[in-house]
Design a protein around this motif. Sequence first.
Motif, PDB file in Angstrom:
ATOM      1  N   PHE A 156       0.707  -1.038  -0.269  1.00  0.00           N
ATOM      2  CA  PHE A 156      -0.199   0.070   0.181  1.00  0.00           C
ATOM      3  C   PHE A 156       0.850   1.240  -0.006  1.00  0.00           C
ATOM      4  N   ASP A 157       0.537   2.338  -0.798  1.00  0.00           N
ATOM      5  CA  ASP A 157       0.923   4.045  -0.508  1.00  0.00           C
ATOM      6  C   ASP A 157      -0.138   4.223   0.564  1.00  0.00           C
ATOM      7  N   TYR A 158       0.662   4.118   1.983  1.00  0.00           N
ATOM      8  CA  TYR A 158       0.251   4.587   2.858  1.00  0.00           C
ATOM      9  C   TYR A 158      -0.027   5.979   3.547  1.00  0.00           C
ATOM     10  N   SER A 159       0.448   6.827   2.669  1.00  0.00           N
ATOM     11  CA  SER A 159      -0.859   8.523   2.364  1.00  0.00           C
ATOM     12  C   SER A 159      -1.276   7.773   1.817  1.00  0.00           C
ATOM     13  N   GLY A 160      -1.734   7.070   0.913  1.00  0.00           N
ATOM     14  CA  GLY A 160      -3.402   7.271   0.111  1.00  0.00           C
ATOM     15  C   GLY A 160      -3.928   6.486   0.791  1.00  0.00           C
ATOM     16  N   VAL A 161      -3.891   5.541   1.911  1.00  0.00           N
ATOM     17  CA  VAL A 161      -4.389   4.890   3.412  1.00  0.00           C
ATOM     18  C   VAL A 161      -5.104   5.777   4.142  1.00  0.00           C
ATOM     19  N   GLN A 162      -4.424   6.186   4.782  1.00  0.00           N
ATOM     20  CA  GLN A 162      -4.820   7.448   5.319  1.00  0.00           C
ATOM     21  C   GLN A 162      -5.916   8.258   4.611  1.00  0.00           C
ATOM     22  N   ALA A 163      -5.087   8.685   3.172  1.00  0.00           N
ATOM     23  CA  ALA A 163      -6.417   9.104   2.967  1.00  0.00           C
ATOM     24  C   ALA A 163      -8.285   9.069   2.729  1.00  0.00           C
ATOM     25  N   ALA A 164      -7.993   7.292   2.205  1.00  0.00           N
ATOM     26  CA  ALA A 164      -9.531   6.653   2.350  1.00  0.00           C
ATOM     27  C   ALA A 164      -9.426   6.721   3.878  1.00  0.00           C
ATOM     28  N   ALA A 165      -8.661   6.139   4.492  1.00  0.00           N
ATOM     29  CA  ALA A 165      -9.326   6.115   5.983  1.00  0.00           C
ATOM     30  C   ALA A 165     -10.141   7.601   5.985  1.00  0.00           C
ATOM     31  N   ALA A 166     -10.032   8.609   6.346  1.00  0.00           N
ATOM     32  CA  ALA A 166     -10.127  10.149   6.336  1.00  0.00           C
ATOM     33  C   ALA A 166     -11.627  10.210   5.957  1.00  0.00           C
ATOM     34  N   MET A 167     -11.274   9.838   4.773  1.00  0.00           N
ATOM     35  CA  MET A 167     -12.913   9.781   3.510  1.00  0.00           C
ATOM     36  C   MET A 167     -14.113   9.261   4.457  1.00  0.00           C
ATOM     37  N   SER A 168     -12.963   7.760   4.748  1.00  0.00           N
ATOM     38  CA  SER A 168     -14.607   6.832   4.878  1.00  0.00           C
ATOM     39  C   SER A 168     -15.029   6.914   6.582  1.00  0.00           C
ATOM     40  N   GLY A 169     -14.191   7.544   7.387  1.00  0.00           N
ATOM     41  CA  GLY A 169     -13.973   7.986   8.558  1.00  0.00           C
ATOM     42  C   GLY A 169     -14.226   6.801   9.610  1.00  0.00           C
ATOM     43  N   ILE A 170     -12.652   5.802   9.244  1.00  0.00           N
ATOM     44  CA  ILE A 170     -12.416   4.727   9.386  1.00  0.00           C
ATOM     45  C   ILE A 170     -10.976   5.274  10.140  1.00  0.00           C
ATOM     46  N   GLU A 171     -10.900   4.788  11.627  1.00  0.00           N
ATOM     47  CA  GLU A 171     -10.055   5.091  12.653  1.00  0.00           C
ATOM     48  C   GLU A 171      -8.686   4.310  12.682  1.00  0.00           C
ATOM     49  N   ILE A 172      -7.480   4.982  12.456  1.00  0.00           N
ATOM     50  CA  ILE A 172      -6.576   4.384  12.398  1.00  0.00           C
ATOM     51  C   ILE A 172      -6.797   4.056  13.814  1.00  0.00           C
ATOM     52  N   ASP A 173      -5.826   3.394  14.616  1.00  0.00           N
ATOM     53  CA  ASP A 173      -5.024   2.442  15.211  1.00  0.00           C
ATOM     54  C   ASP A 173      -4.219   2.113  15.325  1.00  0.00           C
ATOM     55  N   ARG A 174      -2.892   2.074  16.425  1.00  0.00           N
ATOM     56  CA  ARG A 174      -1.670   1.378  16.551  1.00  0.00           C
ATOM     57  C   ARG A 174      -2.001  -0.762  15.964  1.00  0.00           C
ATOM     58  N   GLU A 175      -3.117  -0.671  16.368  1.00  0.00           N
ATOM     59  CA  GLU A 175      -3.465  -2.025  16.176  1.00  0.00           C
ATOM     60  C   GLU A 175      -4.509  -2.291  14.806  1.00  0.00           C
ATOM     61  N   THR A 176      -5.205  -1.601  13.929  1.00  0.00           N
ATOM     62  CA  THR A 176      -5.376  -1.518  13.559  1.00  0.00           C
ATOM     63  C   THR A 176      -4.276  -1.788  12.084  1.00  0.00           C
ATOM     64  N   PHE A 177      -3.427  -0.695  12.242  1.00  0.00           N
ATOM     65  CA  PHE A 177      -2.672  -0.695  11.221  1.00  0.00           C
ATOM     66  C   PHE A 177      -1.541  -1.913  10.875  1.00  0.00           C
ATOM     67  N   GLU A 178      -1.286  -1.942  12.344  1.00  0.00           N
ATOM     68  CA  GLU A 178      -1.085  -3.668  12.241  1.00  0.00           C
ATOM     69  C   GLU A 178      -1.902  -4.625  11.592  1.00  0.00           C
ATOM     70  N   LYS A 179      -2.521  -4.982  11.795  1.00  0.00           N
ATOM     71  CA  LYS A 179      -3.129  -5.997  11.735  1.00  0.00           C
ATOM     72  C   LYS A 179      -3.181  -5.897   9.468  1.00  0.00           C
ATOM     73  N   LEU A 180      -3.554  -4.411   9.727  1.00  0.00           N
ATOM     74  CA  LEU A 180      -3.456  -3.949   7.689  1.00  0.00           C
ATOM     75  C   LEU A 180      -2.328  -4.208   7.580  1.00  0.00           C
ATOM     76  N   ARG A 181      -1.427  -4.347   8.067  1.00  0.00           N
ATOM     77  CA  ARG A 181      -0.081  -5.048   7.574  1.00  0.00           C
ATOM     78  C   ARG A 181       0.294  -6.425   7.332  1.00  0.00           C
ATOM     79  N   ILE A 182      -1.065  -6.818   8.153  1.00  0.00           N
ATOM     80  CA  ILE A 182      -1.022  -8.083   8.391  1.00  0.00           C
ATOM     81  C   ILE A 182      -1.455  -9.184   6.354  1.00  0.00           C
TER      82      ILE A 182
END
Length: 108
Positions: A65-91
């Motif tokens: 993933f392009d993580y800056s793009g992931v952050q933008a997609a999350a913000a526009m989708s109303g999804i909070e990215i905490d440490r646990e969510t990010f670690e799971k996303l990487r898996i």
Amino acid sequence: MRWVFSADGPGPEYCKACKAKRGEPTECSDCTRPALLPENERTTDLFLAAQTQWRRDSGGALRGFDYSGVQAAAAMSGIEIDRETFEKLRIVEAEAVEIAREIAKRGH
């Protein structure tokens, strides 16, 4: 995440196996996503929201993933990215890249 990105491809055999596992005579177009543990729903939502944010190499293969793009997609989708969510996303991301490699090796 193989239900999104299957090494077997999304063809009729995959659909047939999915229907058999679920025990439902539904059409593939009616299939949304499998039941998830509540602690995995946010990561799944983020993974799906970020599908346009893949980086590819010069040959077109997924690299991650392009993580800056992931952050933008999350913000526009109303999804909070905490440490646990990010670690799971990487898996999940690593699994998706591996599945894409398997598909490429088969020539799909």
